[in-house]
Design a protein around this motif. Structure first.
Motif, PDB file in Angstrom:
ATOM      1  N   GLU A 127      -5.342  -5.244   0.275  1.00 26.03           N
ATOM      2  CA  GLU A 127      -5.400  -5.421  -1.005  1.00 26.03           C
ATOM      3  C   GLU A 127      -6.749  -7.027  -1.506  1.00 26.03           C
ATOM      4  O   GLU A 127      -7.437  -6.897  -1.736  1.00 26.03           O
ATOM      5  CB  GLU A 127      -4.936  -5.495  -2.878  1.00 26.03           C
ATOM      6  CG  GLU A 127      -5.032  -5.326  -3.476  1.00 26.03           C
ATOM      7  CD  GLU A 127      -3.847  -5.623  -4.879  1.00 26.03           C
ATOM      8  OE1 GLU A 127      -4.677  -5.435  -6.342  1.00 26.03           O
ATOM      9  OE2 GLU A 127      -2.983  -5.213  -4.257  1.00 26.03           O
ATOM     10  N   ASN A 134      -2.606   7.344   4.081  1.00 27.42           N
ATOM     11  CA  ASN A 134      -2.014   8.790   3.762  1.00 27.42           C
ATOM     12  C   ASN A 134      -3.032   9.951   4.549  1.00 27.42           C
ATOM     13  O   ASN A 134      -2.824  10.881   4.492  1.00 27.42           O
ATOM     14  CB  ASN A 134      -1.883   8.526   2.100  1.00 27.42           C
ATOM     15  CG  ASN A 134      -1.342   8.247   1.592  1.00 27.42           C
ATOM     16  OD1 ASN A 134       0.124   8.310   1.549  1.00 27.42           O
ATOM     17  ND2 ASN A 134      -1.445   6.685   0.981  1.00 27.42           N
ATOM     18  N   ALA A 180       0.349  -0.920   0.388  1.00 29.41           N
ATOM     19  CA  ALA A 180       0.381   0.143   0.141  1.00 29.41           C
ATOM     20  C   ALA A 180       0.658   0.981   0.044  1.00 29.41           C
ATOM     21  O   ALA A 180       1.549   1.431   0.831  1.00 29.41           O
ATOM     22  CB  ALA A 180      -1.027  -0.263   1.420  1.00 29.41           C
ATOM     23  N   VAL A 227      -5.512   2.623   1.537  1.00 34.63           N
ATOM     24  CA  VAL A 227      -4.034   3.902   1.147  1.00 34.63           C
ATOM     25  C   VAL A 227      -5.408   4.780   1.646  1.00 34.63           C
ATOM     26  O   VAL A 227      -3.672   5.915   1.958  1.00 34.63           O
ATOM     27  CB  VAL A 227      -4.697   3.780  -0.377  1.00 34.63           C
ATOM     28  CG1 VAL A 227      -4.173   4.552  -0.804  1.00 34.63           C
ATOM     29  CG2 VAL A 227      -3.782   2.575  -0.840  1.00 34.63           C
ATOM     30  N   GLU A 228      -5.825   4.864   2.117  1.00 31.09           N
ATOM     31  CA  GLU A 228      -6.732   6.224   2.341  1.00 31.09           C
ATOM     32  C   GLU A 228      -6.255   6.915   3.637  1.00 31.09           C
ATOM     33  O   GLU A 228      -6.058   7.795   4.091  1.00 31.09           O
ATOM     34  CB  GLU A 228      -8.462   6.184   2.470  1.00 31.09           C
ATOM     35  CG  GLU A 228      -8.781   7.442   2.600  1.00 31.09           C
ATOM     36  CD  GLU A 228     -10.166   7.900   2.384  1.00 31.09           C
ATOM     37  OE1 GLU A 228     -10.775   8.800   3.135  1.00 31.09           O
ATOM     38  OE2 GLU A 228     -11.150   6.496   1.835  1.00 31.09           O
ATOM     39  N   ASP A 234      -9.912  -3.983   0.563  1.00 31.29           N
ATOM     40  CA  ASP A 234     -10.025  -2.499   1.481  1.00 31.29           C
ATOM     41  C   ASP A 234      -9.079  -2.045   1.162  1.00 31.29           C
ATOM     42  O   ASP A 234      -8.622  -0.929   1.829  1.00 31.29           O
ATOM     43  CB  ASP A 234      -9.909  -3.050   3.316  1.00 31.29           C
ATOM     44  CG  ASP A 234     -11.231  -3.821   3.791  1.00 31.29           C
ATOM     45  OD1 ASP A 234     -11.659  -3.583   3.356  1.00 31.29           O
ATOM     46  OD2 ASP A 234     -10.694  -5.049   4.386  1.00 31.29           O
ATOM     47  N   TYR A 235      -8.479  -2.357   0.020  1.00 31.51           N
ATOM     48  CA  TYR A 235      -7.210  -1.412  -0.574  1.00 31.51           C
ATOM     49  C   TYR A 235      -6.957   0.021  -0.559  1.00 31.51           C
ATOM     50  O   TYR A 235      -6.218   0.834   0.194  1.00 31.51           O
ATOM     51  CB  TYR A 235      -6.525  -1.998  -1.882  1.00 31.51           C
ATOM     52  CG  TYR A 235      -5.478  -1.572  -2.652  1.00 31.51           C
ATOM     53  CD1 TYR A 235      -4.001  -1.563  -2.395  1.00 31.51           C
ATOM     54  CD2 TYR A 235      -5.286  -0.321  -3.735  1.00 31.51           C
ATOM     55  CE1 TYR A 235      -3.661  -0.926  -2.699  1.00 31.51           C
ATOM     56  CE2 TYR A 235      -4.639   0.381  -4.428  1.00 31.51           C
ATOM     57  CZ  TYR A 235      -3.275  -0.236  -3.579  1.00 31.51           C
ATOM     58  OH  TYR A 235      -1.951   0.274  -3.824  1.00 31.51           O
ATOM     59  N   ASP A 236      -8.416   0.390  -1.084  1.00 31.68           N
ATOM     60  CA  ASP A 236      -8.901   1.800  -0.865  1.00 31.68           C
ATOM     61  C   ASP A 236      -8.702   2.665   0.739  1.00 31.68           C
ATOM     62  O   ASP A 236      -8.383   4.011   0.173  1.00 31.68           O
ATOM     63  CB  ASP A 236     -10.375   2.578  -2.143  1.00 31.68           C
ATOM     64  CG  ASP A 236      -9.738   2.401  -3.582  1.00 31.68           C
ATOM     65  OD1 ASP A 236      -8.284   2.229  -3.794  1.00 31.68           O
ATOM     66  OD2 ASP A 236     -10.807   1.872  -4.538  1.00 31.68           O
ATOM     67  N   THR A 237      -9.929   1.452   1.095  1.00 32.72           N
ATOM     68  CA  THR A 237      -9.265   2.445   2.053  1.00 32.72           C
ATOM     69  C   THR A 237      -8.430   2.416   3.847  1.00 32.72           C
ATOM     70  O   THR A 237      -7.814   3.071   3.596  1.00 32.72           O
ATOM     71  CB  THR A 237     -10.282   1.356   3.290  1.00 32.72           C
ATOM     72  OG1 THR A 237     -11.911   1.790   2.999  1.00 32.72           O
ATOM     73  CG2 THR A 237     -10.847   1.944   4.896  1.00 32.72           C
ATOM     74  N   ARG A 277       2.025   8.172  -0.425  1.00 32.03           N
ATOM     75  CA  ARG A 277       2.249   8.884  -1.226  1.00 32.03           C
ATOM     76  C   ARG A 277       3.648  10.137  -1.515  1.00 32.03           C
ATOM     77  O   ARG A 277       3.938  10.549  -2.260  1.00 32.03           O
ATOM     78  CB  ARG A 277       1.117  10.130  -0.597  1.00 32.03           C
ATOM     79  CG  ARG A 277       0.871  12.329  -2.297  1.00 32.03           C
ATOM     80  CD  ARG A 277       0.247  12.657  -1.050  1.00 32.03           C
ATOM     81  NE  ARG A 277      -0.162  12.599   0.387  1.00 32.03           N
ATOM     82  CZ  ARG A 277      -0.591  12.997   0.783  1.00 32.03           C
ATOM     83  NH1 ARG A 277      -1.505  12.076   0.967  1.00 32.03           N
ATOM     84  NH2 ARG A 277       0.156  13.603   2.455  1.00 32.03           N
TER      85      ARG A 277
END
Length: 254
Positions: free
Chosen positions: A234, A247, A144, A243-244, A238-241, A147
Motif C-alpha cells: 500500500e 490471491n 494485504a 492483493v491480486e 502497489d496494493y491492488d497488484t 481471500r
C-alpha cells in the motif's frame, strides 16, 4: 530485544515458528519456557532439548492463561520477555453464514483476545524488569488480505495496531514492544501449508529473524525480506497488484 541473557515465555511453541524460535533463542544463551495445550508434546520437547522449560497453556482459555502466568512467574521470576506466538488460521466461506461464524469467533478468541489476555497477565511484572519486551506476532496478511481467511487477516491487522498502540502507551516504562511479521512460512498452520511452494522454509525464516534481532535489538518490526512485498504494498502504491498476486495462486499463506 537483546539476543541473549533473557528469560522468555513462548506460548504456542510446540511446533512451527514458535518451536523454531524457542530453540534458536535457547541456543543463544536465553532461558526459554515453551508453552502449549498438548502436554505430551511439551514433555517430548523438554526431553529432546534439555534446559528448556515447559508450562501448559491454552491461549483461548482465560483461566488457563492466568494459571500459566502464575506458574511461570513463580518458577521463573527473572522473566523479561513474552512472545505471543499462539494462533490459528482457518478458511471461511462468508456465503455460508451457518458455517463460517464459529470459525470466525474462535479465530478472534485465539488470535486477538488470547494475546491481549496474555499481555494483561504479565504486564505488571514486566514493568518491574529493567529491560523487558513484549513480542507480538502479526502477519503479512495484516497488510494485504488473503481471500479465504477473512477473520485471520482481521485478527492480524488488529495485532499490528495493538502493537503500535502499546508501544506508545508503554514508552514511559521499561517495556519494549516488538512486532514479528511473518510471511507465508512452511509450517502446519493450515492443511497443506507445510508443502506450500510459495512459503518460506522455516529454518531460513528463523535464521533471518535471529539475525535481525541481533543487528537491531530496538527494532519495532521484524521484517524478513519475503514479507516486505505484503507489508509495503500500500505504501508503495502497489496494493491492488499485491492483493491480486496474493490471491491468484495457492490459497495457503500466513
Amino acid at each position: 530485544m537483546k539476543i541473549t541473557g533473557n528469560t522468555i515465555f513462548i506460548p504456542g511453541s510446540t511446533s512451527g515458528i514458535g518451536l523454531g524460535l524457542a530453540l534458536a533463542l535457547h541456543a543463544r544463551g536465553n532461558t526459554v519456557v515453551v508453552g502449549g495445550r498438548r502436554t505430551a508434546e511439551l514433555e517430548r520437547i523438554t526431553a529432546d532439548h534439555p534446559g528448556l522449560g515447559a508450562v501448559a497453556i491454552d491461549i483461548a482459555d482465560p483461566d488457563s492463561i492466568r494459571a500459566a502466568a502464575a506458574q511461570v512467574l513463580a518458577q521463573y521470576p527473572d522473566l523479561n520477555v513474552i512472545v505471543a506466538m499462539a494462533g490459528i488460521m482457518r478458511t471461511e466461506d462468508w456465503h455460508q453464514p451457518d458455517t463460517f461464524l464459529a470459525t470466525a469467533e474462535s479465530t478472534i478468541e485465539t488470535n486477538l483476545l488470547g494475546p491481549i489476555r496474555l499481555i494483561g497477565a504479565f504486564i505488571e511484572h514486566l514493568r518491574t524488569r529493567p529491560d523487558s519486551t513484549i513480542v507480538t506476532v502479526s502477519s503479512g496478511l495484516a497488510f494485504a488480505p488473503l481471500r479465504v481467511t477473512p477473520s485471520y487477516n482481521a485478527s492480524k491487522a488488529a495485532i499490528h495496531m495493538l502493537s503500535e498502540s502499546l508501544r506508545l502507551q508503554l514508552a514511559d516504562t521499561s517495556v519494549k514492544v516488538t512486532e514479528l511479521v511473518p510471511p507465508s512460512v512452511r509450517t502446519e498452520l493450515m492443511p497443506g501449508h507445510d508443502t506450500n511452494p510459495a512459503g518460506m522454509a522455516l529454518d531460513a525464516f528463523i535464521d533471518e529473524v535471529i539475525d535481525q534481532l541481533e543487528a537491531n535489538p530496538d527494532a519495532h518490526e521484524i521484517l524478513v525480506e519475503q514479507v516486505k512485498f505484503l507489508r509495503f504494498g500500500e505504501a508503495c502504491g502497489d496494493y491492488d497488484t499485491v492483493v491480486e498476486i496474493l490471491n491468484a495462486g495457492d490459497p495457503h499463506g500466513k
